[in-house]
Design a protein around this motif. Sequence first.
Motif, PDB file in Angstrom:
ATOM      1  N   ALA A  44       0.841  -1.209   0.000  1.00 59.87           N
ATOM      2  CA  ALA A  44       0.000   0.000   0.000  1.00 59.87           C
ATOM      3  C   ALA A  44       0.869   1.251   0.000  1.00 59.87           C
ATOM      4  N   LEU A  45       1.967   1.234   0.774  1.00 65.05           N
ATOM      5  CA  LEU A  45       2.874   2.386   0.772  1.00 65.05           C
ATOM      6  C   LEU A  45       3.480   2.598  -0.612  1.00 65.05           C
ATOM      7  N   ALA A  46       3.929   1.518  -1.244  1.00 66.61           N
ATOM      8  CA  ALA A  46       4.524   1.620  -2.583  1.00 66.61           C
ATOM      9  C   ALA A  46       3.497   2.147  -3.588  1.00 66.61           C
ATOM     10  N   ARG A  47       2.260   1.654  -3.518  1.00 63.96           N
ATOM     11  CA  ARG A  47       1.224   2.124  -4.449  1.00 63.96           C
ATOM     12  C   ARG A  47       0.937   3.609  -4.254  1.00 63.96           C
ATOM     13  N   SER A  48       0.936   4.081  -3.006  1.00 69.12           N
ATOM     14  CA  SER A  48       0.669   5.506  -2.781  1.00 69.12           C
ATOM     15  C   SER A  48       1.801   6.366  -3.333  1.00 69.12           C
ATOM     16  N   VAL A  49       3.031   5.882  -3.212  1.00 71.34           N
ATOM     17  CA  VAL A  49       4.174   6.605  -3.779  1.00 71.34           C
ATOM     18  C   VAL A  49       4.061   6.658  -5.301  1.00 71.34           C
ATOM     19  N   VAL A  50       3.750   5.527  -5.906  1.00 64.19           N
ATOM     20  CA  VAL A  50       3.632   5.468  -7.372  1.00 64.19           C
ATOM     21  C   VAL A  50       2.511   6.377  -7.849  1.00 64.19           C
ATOM     22  N   ASP A  51       1.375   6.372  -7.168  1.00 65.91           N
ATOM     23  CA  ASP A  51       0.261   7.251  -7.545  1.00 65.91           C
ATOM     24  C   ASP A  51       0.691   8.715  -7.526  1.00 65.91           C
ATOM     25  N   GLU A  52       1.537   9.068  -6.571  1.00 66.61           N
ATOM     26  CA  GLU A  52       2.011  10.445  -6.446  1.00 66.61           C
ATOM     27  C   GLU A  52       3.024  10.804  -7.546  1.00 66.61           C
ATOM     28  N   LEU A  53       3.877   9.846  -7.906  1.00 64.87           N
ATOM     29  CA  LEU A  53       4.952  10.126  -8.862  1.00 64.87           C
ATOM     30  C   LEU A  53       4.548  10.002 -10.331  1.00 64.87           C
ATOM     31  N   TYR A  91      16.296   7.955 -13.244  1.00 59.06           N
ATOM     32  CA  TYR A  91      17.469   7.435 -13.942  1.00 59.06           C
ATOM     33  C   TYR A  91      17.137   6.493 -15.101  1.00 59.06           C
ATOM     34  N   SER A  92      15.871   6.142 -15.261  1.00 56.91           N
ATOM     35  CA  SER A  92      15.488   5.330 -16.420  1.00 56.91           C
ATOM     36  C   SER A  92      14.589   6.107 -17.375  1.00 56.91           C
ATOM     37  N   GLY A  93      14.330   7.364 -17.073  1.00 58.70           N
ATOM     38  CA  GLY A  93      13.418   8.174 -17.869  1.00 58.70           C
ATOM     39  C   GLY A  93      13.855   8.454 -19.285  1.00 58.70           C
ATOM     40  N   ARG A  94      15.132   8.307 -19.575  1.00 58.28           N
ATOM     41  CA  ARG A  94      15.627   8.604 -20.928  1.00 58.28           C
ATOM     42  C   ARG A  94      15.666   7.378 -21.826  1.00 58.28           C
ATOM     43  N   ARG A  95      15.238   6.254 -21.335  1.00 59.07           N
ATOM     44  CA  ARG A  95      15.241   5.021 -22.132  1.00 59.07           C
ATOM     45  C   ARG A  95      14.229   5.129 -23.263  1.00 59.07           C
ATOM     46  N   GLU A  96      14.651   4.751 -24.465  1.00 57.25           N
ATOM     47  CA  GLU A  96      13.723   4.755 -25.596  1.00 57.25           C
ATOM     48  C   GLU A  96      12.565   3.816 -25.343  1.00 57.25           C
ATOM     49  N   SER A  97      12.858   2.708 -24.698  1.00 58.89           N
ATOM     50  CA  SER A  97      11.819   1.727 -24.398  1.00 58.89           C
ATOM     51  C   SER A  97      10.923   2.197 -23.259  1.00 58.89           C
ATOM     52  N   GLY A  98      11.281   3.302 -22.637  1.00 58.31           N
ATOM     53  CA  GLY A  98      10.500   3.848 -21.535  1.00 58.31           C
ATOM     54  C   GLY A  98      11.022   3.383 -20.189  1.00 58.31           C
ATOM     55  N   ALA A  99      10.776   4.211 -19.199  1.00 57.28           N
ATOM     56  CA  ALA A  99      11.202   3.888 -17.842  1.00 57.28           C
ATOM     57  C   ALA A  99      10.397   2.708 -17.328  1.00 57.28           C
ATOM     58  N   CYS A 100      11.092   1.794 -16.680  1.00 53.61           N
ATOM     59  CA  CYS A 100      10.426   0.647 -16.074  1.00 53.61           C
ATOM     60  C   CYS A 100      11.047   0.420 -14.699  1.00 53.61           C
ATOM     61  N   VAL A 101      10.201   0.433 -13.691  1.00 53.73           N
ATOM     62  CA  VAL A 101      10.632   0.208 -12.317  1.00 53.73           C
ATOM     63  C   VAL A 101       9.789  -0.915 -11.749  1.00 53.73           C
ATOM     64  N   ARG A 102      10.433  -1.803 -11.024  1.00 54.45           N
ATOM     65  CA  ARG A 102       9.724  -2.919 -10.379  1.00 54.45           C
ATOM     66  C   ARG A 102      10.034  -2.878  -8.885  1.00 54.45           C
ATOM     67  N   VAL A 103       8.970  -2.964  -8.090  1.00 50.21           N
ATOM     68  CA  VAL A 103       9.091  -3.010  -6.638  1.00 50.21           C
ATOM     69  C   VAL A 103       8.516  -4.345  -6.195  1.00 50.21           C
ATOM     70  N   ASP A 104       9.315  -5.135  -5.502  1.00 47.74           N
ATOM     71  CA  ASP A 104       8.819  -6.430  -5.050  1.00 47.74           C
ATOM     72  C   ASP A 104       9.634  -6.928  -3.870  1.00 47.74           C
ATOM     73  N   TRP A 105       9.359  -8.151  -3.468  1.00 45.00           N
ATOM     74  CA  TRP A 105      10.053  -8.771  -2.345  1.00 45.00           C
ATOM     75  C   TRP A 105      11.071  -9.738  -2.888  1.00 45.00           C
ATOM     76  N   ASP A 106      12.276  -9.677  -2.356  1.00 45.88           N
ATOM     77  CA  ASP A 106      13.351 -10.579  -2.747  1.00 45.88           C
ATOM     78  C   ASP A 106      13.535 -11.599  -1.617  1.00 45.88           C
ATOM     79  N   PRO A 107      12.942 -12.792  -1.765  1.00 42.03           N
ATOM     80  CA  PRO A 107      13.032 -13.774  -0.676  1.00 42.03           C
ATOM     81  C   PRO A 107      14.455 -14.274  -0.424  1.00 42.03           C
ATOM     82  N   ALA A 108      15.296 -14.247  -1.437  1.00 43.14           N
ATOM     83  CA  ALA A 108      16.679 -14.711  -1.262  1.00 43.14           C
ATOM     84  C   ALA A 108      17.443 -13.831  -0.282  1.00 43.14           C
ATOM     85  N   HIS A 109      17.075 -12.547  -0.223  1.00 39.79           N
ATOM     86  CA  HIS A 109      17.748 -11.602   0.678  1.00 39.79           C
ATOM     87  C   HIS A 109      16.836 -11.130   1.807  1.00 39.79           C
TER      88      HIS A 109
END
Length: 180
Positions: A44-53, A91-109
């Motif tokens: 929910a925190l991540a979604r609220s940040v994304v909605d704002e940005l 830092y990914s905004g200049r990509r021709e393919s477009g900025a892509c950000v993924r937020v998730d859980w890394d169980p290995a770490h």
Amino acid sequence: MDGLRHLKAIERNANRMGELVDDLLDLARVNRADLQRRRLDLGALARSVVDELMPLYPKAKVEIGALPMAEGDPVLVRQVLANLIGNGLKYSGRRESGACVRVDWDPAHNACRVADNGVGFDMAHAGKLFGTFERLHTAGEFEGTGIGLAIVKRIVERHGGRVWAEATPDEGATFRFTLS
């Protein structure tokens, strides 16, 4: 015309100084504020940040995977997510393919992960990332004051966690953080 150019430069520098002072005040507040720990929904925190940005990055794609509940100060942990997701978009905004950000859980770490397809950085300079005023890119390339990741580090450490990053130039960056 020369006078106008000088006035514009003064205005830019005054705005930058204002941003720098604001960021320094944020860093000072993080150091002094009492932690208000409670149960947090990281998703929910991540979604609220994304909605704002997203209005600032209308062509960007942000994916939020499953994130667990956590313990922490909601205002401060939200700031961590805002800084990391915001950096990913910036830092990914200049990509021709477009900025892509993924937020998730890394169980290995056992950590929250924020990954982007941005410009990345040379790992030889990773030690500088979380220092105050340390920048791996010039202010002309990317706006910012060089304090955002120092704020992230301080917040995470105040929660008893750690933050680290991995990257490859021109292939993106991945930031992970834990909370105790």
